[in-house]
Design a protein around this motif. Structure first.
Motif, PDB file in Angstrom:
ATOM      1  N   ALA A  22       0.812  -1.218   0.000  1.00 18.63           N
ATOM      2  CA  ALA A  22       0.000   0.000   0.000  1.00 18.63           C
ATOM      3  C   ALA A  22       0.844   1.265   0.000  1.00 18.63           C
ATOM      4  CB  ALA A  22      -0.941   0.005   1.200  1.00 18.63           C
ATOM      5  N   GLY A  23       2.171   1.129   0.092  1.00 13.55           N
ATOM      6  CA  GLY A  23       3.022   2.316   0.165  1.00 13.55           C
ATOM      7  C   GLY A  23       2.636   3.204   1.323  1.00 13.55           C
ATOM      8  N   LEU A  24       2.542   2.638   2.517  1.00 15.64           N
ATOM      9  CA  LEU A  24       1.981   3.322   3.680  1.00 15.64           C
ATOM     10  C   LEU A  24       2.722   4.615   3.994  1.00 15.64           C
ATOM     11  CD1 LEU A  24      -0.004   3.223   6.093  1.00 15.64           C
ATOM     12  CD2 LEU A  24       1.780   2.004   7.341  1.00 15.64           C
ATOM     13  N   GLN A  25       1.996   5.730   4.038  1.00 13.71           N
ATOM     14  CA  GLN A  25       2.555   7.042   4.338  1.00 13.71           C
ATOM     15  C   GLN A  25       2.127   7.509   5.719  1.00 13.71           C
ATOM     16  OE1 GLN A  25       1.219   9.581   1.179  1.00 13.71           O
ATOM     17  NE2 GLN A  25       2.583   8.676  -0.328  1.00 13.71           N
ATOM     18  N   SER A  46      -9.351  -3.591   2.218  1.00 17.74           N
ATOM     19  CA  SER A  46      -8.313  -2.804   1.553  1.00 17.74           C
ATOM     20  C   SER A  46      -7.213  -2.508   2.568  1.00 17.74           C
ATOM     21  CB  SER A  46      -8.904  -1.487   1.030  1.00 17.74           C
ATOM     22  OG  SER A  46      -7.908  -0.675   0.430  1.00 17.74           O
ATOM     23  N   PRO A  47      -5.942  -2.513   2.155  1.00 18.49           N
ATOM     24  CA  PRO A  47      -4.864  -2.175   3.081  1.00 18.49           C
ATOM     25  C   PRO A  47      -4.861  -0.686   3.406  1.00 18.49           C
ATOM     26  CG  PRO A  47      -3.989  -2.438   0.880  1.00 18.49           C
ATOM     27  CD  PRO A  47      -5.431  -2.849   0.812  1.00 18.49           C
ATOM     28  N   VAL A  48      -4.213  -0.331   4.493  1.00 15.82           N
ATOM     29  CA  VAL A  48      -4.075   1.074   4.889  1.00 15.82           C
ATOM     30  C   VAL A  48      -2.964   1.722   4.069  1.00 15.82           C
ATOM     31  CG1 VAL A  48      -3.445   2.635   6.776  1.00 15.82           C
ATOM     32  CG2 VAL A  48      -4.955   0.683   7.207  1.00 15.82           C
ATOM     33  N   ALA A  49      -3.267   2.886   3.499  1.00 18.96           N
ATOM     34  CA  ALA A  49      -2.292   3.613   2.682  1.00 18.96           C
ATOM     35  C   ALA A  49      -1.724   4.833   3.398  1.00 18.96           C
ATOM     36  CB  ALA A  49      -2.930   4.057   1.363  1.00 18.96           C
ATOM     37  N   LYS A  50      -2.471   5.371   4.377  1.00 23.21           N
ATOM     38  CA  LYS A  50      -2.012   6.557   5.106  1.00 23.21           C
ATOM     39  C   LYS A  50      -2.421   6.463   6.566  1.00 23.21           C
ATOM     40  CE  LYS A  50      -2.784   9.502   1.069  1.00 23.21           C
ATOM     41  NZ  LYS A  50      -3.634  10.577   0.511  1.00 23.21           N
ATOM     42  N   ILE A  51      -1.567   6.982   7.417  1.00 22.88           N
ATOM     43  CA  ILE A  51      -1.860   7.093   8.838  1.00 22.88           C
ATOM     44  C   ILE A  51      -1.714   8.547   9.236  1.00 22.88           C
ATOM     45  CG2 ILE A  51      -1.027   6.554  11.155  1.00 22.88           C
ATOM     46  CD1 ILE A  51      -0.353   3.781  10.222  1.00 22.88           C
ATOM     47  N   ARG A  71      11.571  10.972  24.467  1.00 25.24           N
ATOM     48  CA  ARG A  71      12.727  10.163  24.067  1.00 25.24           C
ATOM     49  C   ARG A  71      12.578   9.642  22.638  1.00 25.24           C
ATOM     50  NH1 ARG A  71      11.982   8.128  29.778  1.00 25.24           N
ATOM     51  NH2 ARG A  71      13.676   9.072  30.971  1.00 25.24           N
ATOM     52  N   ALA A  72      11.592  10.175  21.913  1.00 23.55           N
ATOM     53  CA  ALA A  72      11.320   9.754  20.526  1.00 23.55           C
ATOM     54  C   ALA A  72      10.980   8.272  20.445  1.00 23.55           C
ATOM     55  CB  ALA A  72      12.492  10.094  19.604  1.00 23.55           C
ATOM     56  N   LYS A  73      10.349   7.752  21.492  1.00 27.01           N
ATOM     57  CA  LYS A  73       9.984   6.340  21.549  1.00 27.01           C
ATOM     58  C   LYS A  73       8.475   6.143  21.588  1.00 27.01           C
ATOM     59  CE  LYS A  73      14.199   4.765  23.906  1.00 27.01           C
ATOM     60  NZ  LYS A  73      14.733   4.066  25.103  1.00 27.01           N
ATOM     61  N   ALA A  74       7.716   7.133  21.102  1.00 28.04           N
ATOM     62  CA  ALA A  74       6.261   7.037  21.152  1.00 28.04           C
ATOM     63  C   ALA A  74       5.655   7.736  19.949  1.00 28.04           C
ATOM     64  CB  ALA A  74       5.733   7.673  22.441  1.00 28.04           C
ATOM     65  N   LEU A  75       4.455   7.292  19.590  1.00 26.71           N
ATOM     66  CA  LEU A  75       3.671   8.006  18.578  1.00 26.71           C
ATOM     67  C   LEU A  75       2.195   7.882  18.899  1.00 26.71           C
ATOM     68  CD1 LEU A  75       2.485   5.568  16.631  1.00 26.71           C
ATOM     69  CD2 LEU A  75       4.666   5.806  15.493  1.00 26.71           C
ATOM     70  N   ASP A  76       1.444   8.882  18.454  1.00 29.06           N
ATOM     71  CA  ASP A  76      -0.001   8.931  18.642  1.00 29.06           C
ATOM     72  C   ASP A  76      -0.678   8.895  17.276  1.00 29.06           C
ATOM     73  OD1 ASP A  76       0.423   9.206  21.363  1.00 29.06           O
ATOM     74  OD2 ASP A  76       0.182  11.381  21.367  1.00 29.06           O
ATOM     75  N   ILE A  77      -1.644   8.002  17.129  1.00 27.49           N
ATOM     76  CA  ILE A  77      -2.336   7.809  15.851  1.00 27.49           C
ATOM     77  C   ILE A  77      -3.801   8.186  16.000  1.00 27.49           C
ATOM     78  CG2 ILE A  77      -3.048   6.133  14.109  1.00 27.49           C
ATOM     79  CD1 ILE A  77      -0.585   4.482  14.798  1.00 27.49           C
ATOM     80  N   ALA A  78      -4.281   9.045  15.090  1.00 28.00           N
ATOM     81  CA  ALA A  78      -5.669   9.505  15.145  1.00 28.00           C
ATOM     82  C   ALA A  78      -6.548   8.899  14.068  1.00 28.00           C
ATOM     83  CB  ALA A  78      -5.718  11.028  15.026  1.00 28.00           C
ATOM     84  N   ALA A  79      -5.990   8.584  12.893  1.00 23.84           N
ATOM     85  CA  ALA A  79      -6.847   8.147  11.782  1.00 23.84           C
ATOM     86  C   ALA A  79      -6.076   7.300  10.789  1.00 23.84           C
ATOM     87  CB  ALA A  79      -7.447   9.351  11.071  1.00 23.84           C
ATOM     88  N   PHE A  80      -6.839   6.530  10.016  1.00 25.56           N
ATOM     89  CA  PHE A  80      -6.304   5.653   8.987  1.00 25.56           C
ATOM     90  C   PHE A  80      -7.081   5.891   7.696  1.00 25.56           C
ATOM     91  CE2 PHE A  80      -6.054   3.748  13.140  1.00 25.56           C
ATOM     92  CZ  PHE A  80      -4.759   3.260  13.225  1.00 25.56           C
ATOM     93  N   GLN A  81      -6.374   5.844   6.568  1.00 27.11           N
ATOM     94  CA  GLN A  81      -7.044   5.913   5.266  1.00 27.11           C
ATOM     95  C   GLN A  81      -6.606   4.719   4.439  1.00 27.11           C
ATOM     96  OE1 GLN A  81      -7.270   9.723   3.267  1.00 27.11           O
ATOM     97  NE2 GLN A  81      -7.018   8.756   1.278  1.00 27.11           N
ATOM     98  N   THR A 127     -11.463   7.091  11.841  1.00 29.02           N
ATOM     99  CA  THR A 127     -10.858   7.850  12.927  1.00 29.02           C
ATOM    100  C   THR A 127     -11.166   7.187  14.257  1.00 29.02           C
ATOM    101  OG1 THR A 127     -12.715   9.338  13.413  1.00 29.02           O
ATOM    102  CG2 THR A 127     -11.260   9.958  11.579  1.00 29.02           C
ATOM    103  N   VAL A 128     -10.225   7.291  15.180  1.00 29.14           N
ATOM    104  CA  VAL A 128     -10.435   6.724  16.507  1.00 29.14           C
ATOM    105  C   VAL A 128     -11.618   7.406  17.188  1.00 29.14           C
ATOM    106  CG1 VAL A 128      -9.393   6.374  18.784  1.00 29.14           C
ATOM    107  CG2 VAL A 128      -7.998   6.097  16.711  1.00 29.14           C
ATOM    108  N   LEU A 129     -11.711   8.719  17.073  1.00 30.28           N
ATOM    109  CA  LEU A 129     -12.774   9.468  17.739  1.00 30.28           C
ATOM    110  C   LEU A 129     -14.159   9.063  17.245  1.00 30.28           C
ATOM    111  CD1 LEU A 129     -13.547  11.756  19.697  1.00 30.28           C
ATOM    112  CD2 LEU A 129     -13.373  13.333  17.753  1.00 30.28           C
ATOM    113  N   ALA A 130     -14.330   8.963  15.928  1.00 29.59           N
ATOM    114  CA  ALA A 130     -15.658   8.723  15.368  1.00 29.59           C
ATOM    115  C   ALA A 130     -16.063   7.259  15.367  1.00 29.59           C
ATOM    116  CB  ALA A 130     -15.719   9.276  13.944  1.00 29.59           C
TER     117      ALA A 130
END
Length: 233
Positions: free
Chosen positions: A97-100, A133-138, A162-172, A180-183
């Motif tokens: 999917a060339g995940l971006q 369908s695979p996820v193409a964008k996060i 420490r650059a050891k974390a990330l927060d994800i809100a949505a997937f396309q 989206t996590v919220l919706a």
């Protein structure tokens, strides 16, 4: 030696991605109460030692050589207790999917590798099964940030610092679905099932996983990190 390692590191990193299509704007991350002062955690060292930088670059080279990453090496970051000796800017994970990542994430190579593992083992198989369908964008809400947890002066330093974390809100997905996590976390359809399954799967890969069932602060995103202790909520 440090310069040579950096040259080797640069040579192993994939360069360039196509411009990401714009995902819908998402609600801003919930902010802590105004009474919480910004924590003072930047007192202390302002540089990593040459040995720390060389060791981190060697580890990064080993990680990059084992997988496909579109990333850019960054200069060492050091602000007191915050930072990383060999951070990278992760833009995408080449594959079917060339995940971006939107925007790109500032991470350690160790966190980038753990994220790649989750994408390959959990995210994409679940997306194909649940969404067709695979996820193409996060869409990310945060990666590196020099702060304590919840920006509260009474808490420990965040793994974001420490650059050891990330927060994800949505997937396309590749076919244009936006989840989206919220919706969609509160629902009872395939999108909700998708979010719950990738959250549960993340608990087998990351050291800490937080989402809407953890607390109100995580109602609109997933938090993944390495380096802190065994929480799955």
């Amino acid at each position: 030696m440090s310069r040579l390692l950096l040259i080797l590191f640069l040579g192993l990193c994939a360069a360039g991605t196509t411009k990401a299509e714009r995902m819908p704007d998402l609600p801003a991350k919930r902010q802590p109460p105004a009474a919480w002062a910004k924590p003072a955690i930047t007192d202390g060292p302002t540089q990593w030692s040459p040995e720390e930088i060389v060791g981190a670059q060697r580890a990064c080279i080993a990680v990059v050589a084992r997988g496909a990453y579109d990333l850019e090496p960054l200069e060492p970051i050091r602000k007191g207790r915050c930072g990383a000796p060999a951070p990278v800017r992760l833009r995408a994970l080449p594959g079917e999917a060339g995940l971006q990542l939107v925007p790109a994430a500032t991470l350690t190579c160790g966190m980038a590798a753990r994220f790649r593992e989750w994408v390959d083992r959990v995210l994409q198989p679940t997306a194909r099964a649940r969404l067709g369908s695979p996820v193409a964008k996060i869409r990310l809400m945060g990666t590196y940030s020099c702060r304590r947890r919840y920006n509260s002066p009474d808490t420990r330093i965040s793994q974001h610092a420490r650059a050891k974390a990330l927060d994800i809100a949505a997937f396309q997905t590749a076919d244009g679905q936006v989840i989206t996590v919220l919706a969609h976390w509160p629902g009872d359809d395939e999108r909700s099932a998708f979010l719950r399954e990738i959250h549960t799967g993340a608990c087998q890969i990351f050291d800490t996983v937080l989402g809407p069932r953890a607390n109100e602060a995580h109602a609109n995103h997933f938090h993944f990190d390495i380096g802190s202790g065994g929480v799955c909520e």
